[in-house]
Write a protein that holds these residues in place. Structure first.
Motif: not given
Length: 287
Positions: A1-9, A17-22, A48-52, A54-58
């Motif tokens: 999720x942190x990488x997704x936020x950075x890449x979206x920004x 793709x999130x299996x939901x089994x973290x 919170x990290x998913x929302x963050x 998505x906020x930037x377009x991931x």
């Protein structure tokens, strides 16, 4: 999720793709995450990290990647629950699955919170308690010694399996006043989210305030190793300082790579990987 936020920004089109089994979803509360002095529960942190991101377009898709293919041009195809995802770069954060202790009558002991697996995360919260550490095979002697710093009453339970340690290591445990019980458990008494008492095969009985397990982790690294990525003897992926695996264009971060399994470490690795991925691609032009 942190990488997704950075890449979206970085203005990159990013799909998670999130299996939901973290493993983080099992954390009842963590006091090691920056910015949460009162602690934060794993599910809340993930939300919170998913929302963050998505906020930037991931784009975040529910599902699990079951196959990863490397194309002749160096790009990738990921297959996930009937979807086909084309990607220039791939970051794996597939983590690992803790080896659950075989406890009589108690399935999924770790996931149910009956047994803990990370003293680095939460041993501070069990100071002064009576503690057991389930370990067999190549026992993590250092993990036992780490726990000993928080309690004067520590027992290593092998549950009847062989403890593969040297005479020197066994003496280290003895010198630290750490008991070793190598007898199998016959039955367990469970109350709520705790194992109340352990009834051993030969009639003995034990009670502990907190129980940890140190039986290892099954690394979920097969997507990478199927493409020829190098892994160590435990299955953890080998990466360089920029989170690059030995397969060009394939990155890895978090518990699936060698190193300390901690939320803070994983987020840092995600930031490093995302920044390297961005720099490895042509820079986007404003439109």
């Amino acid at each position: 999720m942190k990488a997704a936020t950075y890449l979206a920004r970085f203005r990159r089109r990013t799909v998670v793709t999130d299996s939901g089994s973290s493993r983080a979803s099992w954390i009842p509360i963590s006091h090691n995450v920056p910015g949460f002095p009162a602690g934060v529960a794993g599910p809340e942190l993930l939300a919170r990290m998913r929302d963050q991101a998505r906020q930037y377009g991931a784009e975040i898709l529910a599902g699990e990647v079951t196959a990863l293919k490397l194309l002749p041009d160096g790009k990738f195809i990921a297959l996930a629950d009937g979807r086909t995802i084309h990607a220039s770069r791939v970051l794996l954060a597939t983590g690992g699955l803790d080896v659950e202790p075989e406890l009589p009558g108690v399935a999924n002991a770790v996931q149910r919170g009956l047994v803990r697996y990370c003293p680095i995360c939460d041993a501070y919260e069990i100071v002064g308690q009576k503690v057991a550490l389930i370990a067999s095979g190549r026992c993590r002697v250092k993990e036992a010694l780490l726990l000993r710093a928080y309690t004067a009453d520590l027992t290593v339970l092998t549950l009847g399996k062989q403890l593969q340690i040297s005479d020197h290591e066994r003496q280290e445990l003895s010198d630290a006043d750490i008991r070793i019980v190598e007898e199998p458990a016959a039955t367990l008494s469970v109350e709520g989210n705790k194992i109340k008492s352990w009834h051993m095969q030969h009639g003995g009985q034990h009670a502990f305030d907190t129980v940890y397990t140190a039986l290892g982790v099954h690394m979920r690294s097969s997507l990478a190793t199927s493409l020829g990525a190098e892994a160590d003897e435990d299955g953890a992926l080998v990466v360089d300082d920029h989170q690059r695996t030995t397969v060009p264009g394939l990155f890895a971060a978090g518990d699936v790579v060698r190193g300390l399994s901690q939320v803070c470490v994983a987020t840092g690795q995600g930031a490093i990987a995302a920044t390297t991925i961005n720099a490895s691609l042509p820079f986007p032009r404003p439109t």
